[in-house]
Design a protein around this motif. Structure first.
Motif, short mmCIF file in Angstrom:
data_model
loop_
_atom_site.label_atom_id
_atom_site.label_comp_id
_atom_site.label_asym_id
_atom_site.label_seq_id
_atom_site.Cartn_x
_atom_site.Cartn_y
_atom_site.Cartn_z
N GLY A 147 0.81 -1.21 0.00
CA GLY A 147 0.00 0.00 0.00
C GLY A 147 0.84 1.26 0.00
O GLY A 147 0.55 2.22 -0.72
N LEU A 148 1.91 1.26 0.79
CA LEU A 148 2.81 2.42 0.85
C LEU A 148 3.51 2.64 -0.48
O LEU A 148 3.65 3.79 -0.94
N ALA A 149 3.95 1.56 -1.12
CA ALA A 149 4.61 1.67 -2.42
C ALA A 149 3.67 2.25 -3.47
O ALA A 149 4.07 3.08 -4.30
N THR A 150 2.41 1.84 -3.44
CA THR A 150 1.41 2.36 -4.38
C THR A 150 1.20 3.86 -4.16
O THR A 150 1.11 4.63 -5.12
N PHE A 151 1.14 4.26 -2.88
CA PHE A 151 0.97 5.68 -2.56
C PHE A 151 2.17 6.50 -3.03
O PHE A 151 2.01 7.54 -3.67
N LEU A 152 3.37 6.01 -2.73
CA LEU A 152 4.59 6.75 -3.11
C LEU A 152 4.77 6.82 -4.61
O LEU A 152 5.25 7.83 -5.14
N ARG A 153 4.38 5.77 -5.30
CA ARG A 153 4.45 5.81 -6.77
C ARG A 153 3.61 6.95 -7.32
O ARG A 153 4.05 7.72 -8.18
N GLY A 154 2.38 7.06 -6.81
CA GLY A 154 1.50 8.14 -7.26
C GLY A 154 2.06 9.51 -6.95
O GLY A 154 2.05 10.41 -7.79
N VAL A 155 2.58 9.67 -5.74
CA VAL A 155 3.13 10.97 -5.33
C VAL A 155 4.31 11.36 -6.20
O VAL A 155 4.38 12.48 -6.73
N MET A 156 5.26 10.45 -6.40
CA MET A 156 6.48 10.77 -7.14
C MET A 156 6.20 11.06 -8.61
O MET A 156 6.85 11.93 -9.21
N LEU A 157 5.24 10.36 -9.19
CA LEU A 157 4.95 10.57 -10.61
C LEU A 157 4.10 11.81 -10.86
O LEU A 157 4.19 12.43 -11.93
N VAL A 158 3.29 12.21 -9.88
CA VAL A 158 2.35 13.32 -10.10
C VAL A 158 2.93 14.66 -9.65
O VAL A 158 2.53 15.72 -10.18
N ILE A 159 3.86 14.66 -8.71
CA ILE A 159 4.45 15.93 -8.24
C ILE A 159 4.96 16.80 -9.41
O ILE A 159 4.74 18.02 -9.41
N PRO A 160 5.64 16.22 -10.43
CA PRO A 160 6.08 17.08 -11.55
C PRO A 160 4.96 17.82 -12.26
O PRO A 160 5.20 18.87 -12.85
N PHE A 161 3.73 17.29 -12.23
CA PHE A 161 2.59 18.00 -12.84
C PHE A 161 2.49 19.42 -12.29
O PHE A 161 2.28 20.38 -13.04
N THR A 162 2.59 19.53 -10.96
CA THR A 162 2.41 20.85 -10.32
C THR A 162 3.52 21.81 -10.72
O THR A 162 3.26 22.99 -11.00
N PHE A 163 4.77 21.32 -10.79
CA PHE A 163 5.88 22.20 -11.15
C PHE A 163 5.82 22.60 -12.62
O PHE A 163 6.05 23.76 -12.97
N LEU A 164 5.50 21.65 -13.49
CA LEU A 164 5.39 21.96 -14.92
C LEU A 164 4.27 22.96 -15.18
O LEU A 164 4.42 23.88 -16.00
N THR A 165 3.16 22.81 -14.47
CA THR A 165 2.02 23.71 -14.65
C THR A 165 2.31 25.09 -14.07
O THR A 165 1.93 26.12 -14.66
N LYS A 166 2.99 25.12 -12.94
CA LYS A 166 3.29 26.40 -12.29
C LYS A 166 4.26 27.24 -13.11
O LYS A 166 4.24 28.48 -13.05
N CYS A 167 5.12 26.58 -13.88
CA CYS A 167 6.13 27.30 -14.66
C CYS A 167 5.57 27.89 -15.96
O CYS A 167 6.25 28.70 -16.61
#
Length: 321
Positions: A147-167
């Motif tokens: 369960g933790l690995a599934t959560f971390l996978r989502g977090v690590m892959l989606v975090i760049p969305f916010t930075f790419l969009t903010k830029c």
């Protein structure tokens, strides 16, 4: 541009327009969404409570179901209250950073939902193909780590969305024709080049969706091989009947997911935009609404737990792997 910081071309807020083209019907559109949200929250909270309090449900299959229910509650609550404020009260403004946060949680939680469905397929594979080792393979530490690995996978892959969009620069306006902040809906408001956003979004969809679907497909291929090798038709039915709820959950989730993804990337000019918006909202709401109903109808242990909770009768639970 209204609400924009002129030096950085970053808007102070976005305006979510709801369902463009159906403004006069916003109230009527909101009613089924509100009803589904209530069912989703009550149903999934009920499942989590039942799994937590009934010792007979303290098994890997139901731990994963509780994780799916928690993910579903969080996912629909991330978008529906704000959507209802837009449709009912015309509260369309959303702070720029709040929009990015909503975008992060929407995509992270949809990725996690897909991952949990994949874990549930692996659970059924172990239960049917290795029944004697089921409890020793899927121990509580293994379930927690998965369960933790599934959560971390989502977090690590989606975090760049916010930075790419903010830029991205936003000099064309701050109106988003949607009911919530979706990655590509926000990126398309930009006056800059958002090709990187589109490519990375496609890559994440492939990494999460295709990987999970392949694991689910392989799991059920092995399950089918094991089931057809059983000696009696009754044994085949009993073995495969434990998978029916999960198969229903997969169909409900992935059919809409594929429709939403492909219309966003390839069919935007062929399908009316309001259809895309409604389906995108159903994609976030229908699985959380239907999953408790499907598992309640198809799973005998959950039915017995509900009866025991409502009537206070002592029910002998059937042990099912």
């Amino acid at each position: 541009m209204p609400g924009a910081n002129s030096s950085s071309l970053t808007p102070g807020f976005f305006i979510l327009n709801g369902v463009p083209g159906l403004e006069a019907s916003h109230i009527w559109i909101s009613l089924p969404f509100c009803f589904m949200h209530i069912i989703a929250v009550l149903g999934n909270c009920g499942l989590i409570y039942l799994i937590n309090h009934e010792e007979a449900l303290h098994r890997p299959m139901y731990y994963f179901l509780a994780l799916l229910s928690f993910t579903d509650i969080t996912l629909c609550t991330t978008t529906v209250p704000n959507m209802l404020c837009i449709l009912w009260f015309k509260f369309k403004e959303i702070d720029f950073n709040a929009c990015l946060a909503q975008m992060f949680f929407v995509h992270m939680l949809t990725g996690m939902e897909s991952g949990v469905l994949m874990l549930m397929a692996l659970d059924r594979y172990v239960a049917i193909c290795y029944p004697l080792h089921y409890s020793t393979i899927l121990t509580n530490p293994v379930i927690t780590k998965a369960g933790l690995a599934t959560f971390l996978r989502g977090v690590m892959l989606v975090i760049p969305f916010t930075f790419l969009t903010k830029c991205l620069p936003y000099c064309q306006g701050n109106f988003i024709p949607h009911t919530y902040c979706d990655h590509m809906s926000v990126a398309k408001v930009s006056c800059g080049n958002f090709k990187i956003n589109a490519i990375y979004g496609l890559m994440v969809a492939l990494l999460i969706g295709v990987f999970d679907i392949c694991c689910i497909f392989l799991s059920y291929t092995m399950i089918l091989r094991a089931v057809v090798s059983l000696s009696s038709a009754d044994a085949c039915y009993k073995a495969f009947s434990t998978c029916t709820s999960h198969i229903c959950a997969i169909v409900i989730t992935y059919v809409q997911a594929f429709f939403t993804f492909f219309t966003h990337h390839f069919g935007e000019h062929n399908i009316p935009h309001y259809i895309h918006i409604i389906v995108a909202n159903l994609y976030l709401l229908l699985p959380p609404t239907m999953n408790p109903i499907v598992y309640g109808v198809k799973t005998k242990q959950i039915q017995e737990g509900v009866i025991k909770f409502l009537l206070g009768d002592k029910v002998v639970f059937t042990q099912e792997k």
